[in-house]
Scaffold this motif. Structure first.
Motif, PDB file in Angstrom:
ATOM      1  N   GLU A 107      49.853  35.362  50.283  1.00 30.05           N
ATOM      2  CA  GLU A 107      51.423  35.884  50.132  1.00 30.05           C
ATOM      3  C   GLU A 107      51.939  35.423  48.132  1.00 30.05           C
ATOM      4  O   GLU A 107      52.996  36.372  48.796  1.00 30.05           O
ATOM      5  CB  GLU A 107      52.040  35.317  50.328  1.00 30.05           C
ATOM      6  CG  GLU A 107      52.228  35.236  52.495  1.00 30.05           C
ATOM      7  CD  GLU A 107      52.281  35.858  53.175  1.00 30.05           C
ATOM      8  OE1 GLU A 107      54.160  35.695  52.729  1.00 30.05           O
ATOM      9  OE2 GLU A 107      52.645  35.810  54.255  1.00 30.05           O
ATOM     10  N   THR A 108      50.637  35.163  47.845  1.00 30.07           N
ATOM     11  CA  THR A 108      50.777  35.019  46.067  1.00 30.07           C
ATOM     12  C   THR A 108      50.730  36.034  45.511  1.00 30.07           C
ATOM     13  O   THR A 108      49.466  37.364  46.230  1.00 30.07           O
ATOM     14  CB  THR A 108      50.220  33.655  45.913  1.00 30.07           C
ATOM     15  OG1 THR A 108      49.042  34.088  45.465  1.00 30.07           O
ATOM     16  CG2 THR A 108      50.801  32.465  46.236  1.00 30.07           C
ATOM     17  N   GLY A 109      50.586  36.050  44.213  1.00 28.26           N
ATOM     18  CA  GLY A 109      50.359  37.201  43.714  1.00 28.26           C
ATOM     19  C   GLY A 109      49.184  37.641  43.098  1.00 28.26           C
ATOM     20  O   GLY A 109      48.177  38.680  42.190  1.00 28.26           O
ATOM     21  N   ILE A 110      48.020  36.270  43.619  1.00 26.46           N
ATOM     22  CA  ILE A 110      47.036  36.259  42.997  1.00 26.46           C
ATOM     23  C   ILE A 110      45.470  37.208  44.064  1.00 26.46           C
ATOM     24  O   ILE A 110      44.865  37.758  43.144  1.00 26.46           O
ATOM     25  CB  ILE A 110      45.732  34.815  43.488  1.00 26.46           C
ATOM     26  CG1 ILE A 110      46.657  33.875  42.686  1.00 26.46           C
ATOM     27  CG2 ILE A 110      44.487  34.088  43.335  1.00 26.46           C
ATOM     28  CD1 ILE A 110      46.463  32.008  42.640  1.00 26.46           C
ATOM     29  N   MET A 111      46.384  37.412  45.534  1.00 27.75           N
ATOM     30  CA  MET A 111      45.314  38.015  45.711  1.00 27.75           C
ATOM     31  C   MET A 111      45.416  39.719  45.403  1.00 27.75           C
ATOM     32  O   MET A 111      44.278  40.277  45.297  1.00 27.75           O
ATOM     33  CB  MET A 111      45.265  38.085  47.570  1.00 27.75           C
ATOM     34  CG  MET A 111      44.932  37.487  47.922  1.00 27.75           C
ATOM     35  SD  MET A 111      43.007  37.004  48.126  1.00 27.75           S
ATOM     36  CE  MET A 111      42.905  38.035  49.142  1.00 27.75           C
ATOM     37  N   SER A 112      45.724  40.491  45.140  1.00 32.37           N
ATOM     38  CA  SER A 112      46.054  41.419  44.627  1.00 32.37           C
ATOM     39  C   SER A 112      45.357  41.500  42.607  1.00 32.37           C
ATOM     40  O   SER A 112      45.239  42.684  42.631  1.00 32.37           O
ATOM     41  CB  SER A 112      47.882  41.980  44.178  1.00 32.37           C
ATOM     42  OG  SER A 112      48.703  40.962  43.542  1.00 32.37           O
ATOM     43  N   ARG A 113      45.402  40.239  42.587  1.00 31.54           N
ATOM     44  CA  ARG A 113      45.149  40.054  40.440  1.00 31.54           C
ATOM     45  C   ARG A 113      43.551  40.662  41.075  1.00 31.54           C
ATOM     46  O   ARG A 113      43.083  41.231  40.335  1.00 31.54           O
ATOM     47  CB  ARG A 113      45.469  39.080  40.151  1.00 31.54           C
ATOM     48  CG  ARG A 113      44.488  39.162  38.591  1.00 31.54           C
ATOM     49  CD  ARG A 113      45.394  38.322  38.191  1.00 31.54           C
ATOM     50  NE  ARG A 113      46.872  38.366  37.583  1.00 31.54           N
ATOM     51  CZ  ARG A 113      47.934  37.653  37.431  1.00 31.54           C
ATOM     52  NH1 ARG A 113      47.757  36.554  37.214  1.00 31.54           N
ATOM     53  NH2 ARG A 113      48.970  38.194  37.335  1.00 31.54           N
TER      54      ARG A 113
END
Length: 129
Positions: A107-113
């Motif tokens: 749910e954070t931006g880490i996975m998209s990065r």
């Protein structure tokens, strides 16, 4: 090795210059307090080690993907049982492990990065659920 060192500290504190049990200096007064303190230190070390291993695994999987497959051309036709298919399946299994490691961070931006590092086209404010 870590447990042997902890056991040595627990049962031979005088040899290391640590306070003896029952000293009135206020640091450690009983064997139980000493055991709890060392257990907390071991738990903290193992937690940090686990985090570091997970981070290293993510970067190893990323390097393996780029070294084995490079950038994938979506317009190209790849044979089903060829070398490229085997590399794709291998990297897919590595990515499943990365998703397991970062599962709580979806749910954070880490996975998209991370997906961008793998070469996916993902928007800036995308959150995976």
């Amino acid at each position: 090795l870590l447990f042997a060192a902890v056991e040595y500290v627990l049962f031979n504190p005088e040899k290391l210059g640590l306070p003896k049990y029952g000293d009135n200096d206020g640091v450690v007064k009983t064997h139980g307090q000493w055991v709890m303190m060392m257990a907390a230190v071991v738990l903290a070390v193992l937690s940090v080690l686990s985090l570091l291993i997970s981070i290293v695994y993510i970067f190893i999987a990323l390097a393996v993907k780029w070294l084995t497959m490079g950038r994938v051309d979506p317009e190209r036709k790849y044979p089903l049982r060829g070398r490229y298919h085997a590399m794709w399946v291998f990297n897919l299994h590595l990515m499943y492990r990365v998703n397991g490691i970062l599962g709580s961070l979806k749910e954070t931006g880490i996975m998209s990065r991370v997906y961008r590092w793998y070469g996916a086209r993902v928007g800036r404010n995308v959150r995976f659920s």
